[in-house]
Scaffold this motif. Structure first.
Motif: not given
Length: 197
Positions: A108-126
């Motif tokens: 049902d999910n995908i998950a991962w750790v984002l370290d401190e700082g800024e992150h840009r995550i590309s999203i495929n809505h399909s």
């Protein structure tokens, strides 16, 4: 009706290696993969889990082959026994410094750790969404800011003793989620069922 005559799909997804203490490896599964030439390695080390043993085997393989650092995708690890789920959360929190791209995939999910700082995550809505969350696991608290979500955060403190950003939604008009965090957090996003958009 007799048994299904559909072909066994396991041969399409053969692992490179099965390694661990093998206490939960069923005999029929062991026989099948052995018959397919998959190496099965018994490791009695009681100071490491099967997850740790397999990741160590991957690192050894990369070093021996002079290979580029692989992305790691763990199938499962966030369901079933709570102690094993917490172990997965703990390991990825610890490994975030030496391997930035380790993902945990469930049905049902995908998950991962984002370290401190800024992150840009590309999203495929399909494939992803709509539900997502930012979870302060392994830290006392963090301060979060986001864009690209239905309910964006601006300098919001997040902790187990306070607010936790769960059940947020991706903004369907945005193809990028931006997250700024002062401490490591878990990013989790729902997977859409295959074939449904």
């Amino acid at each position: 009706m007799g048994p299904s005559l559909q072909p066994d799909p396991r041969h399409l997804y053969l692992p490179d290696l099965i390694k661990g203490d093998l206490d939960s490896l069923r005999d029929d599964v062991r026989r099948y993969y052995a018959s397919q030439g998959v190496p099965i390695v018994l490791d009695h080390d009681q100071d490491s889990t099967d997850l740790m043993k397999c990741v160590d085997a991957l690192i050894d393989k990369e070093k021996a082959e002079g290979a580029y650092e692989s992305d790691i995708i763990l199938l499962g690890g966030l369901s079933g026994r709570l102690d094993q789920t917490i172990h997965t959360l703990s390991r990825l929190h610890k490994w975030r410094k030496w391997r930035r791209r380790i993902f945990v995939l469930t049905d049902d999910n995908i998950a991962w750790v984002l370290d401190e700082g800024e992150h840009r995550i590309s999203i495929n809505h399909s494939i992803l969404g709509p539900t997502c969350g930012l979870l302060p696991v392994g830290v006392a608290s963090t301060v979060l800011s986001t864009s690209g979500l239905r309910w964006n955060l601006t300098e919001c403190e997040s902790s187990f003793d306070g607010q936790v950003s769960t059940s947020n939604h991706l903004d369907m008009k945005e193809n990028t989620v931006w997250i700024k965090t002062t401490k490591p957090i878990w990013w989790t996003v729902e997977l859409r069922p295959l074939g449904l958009q």
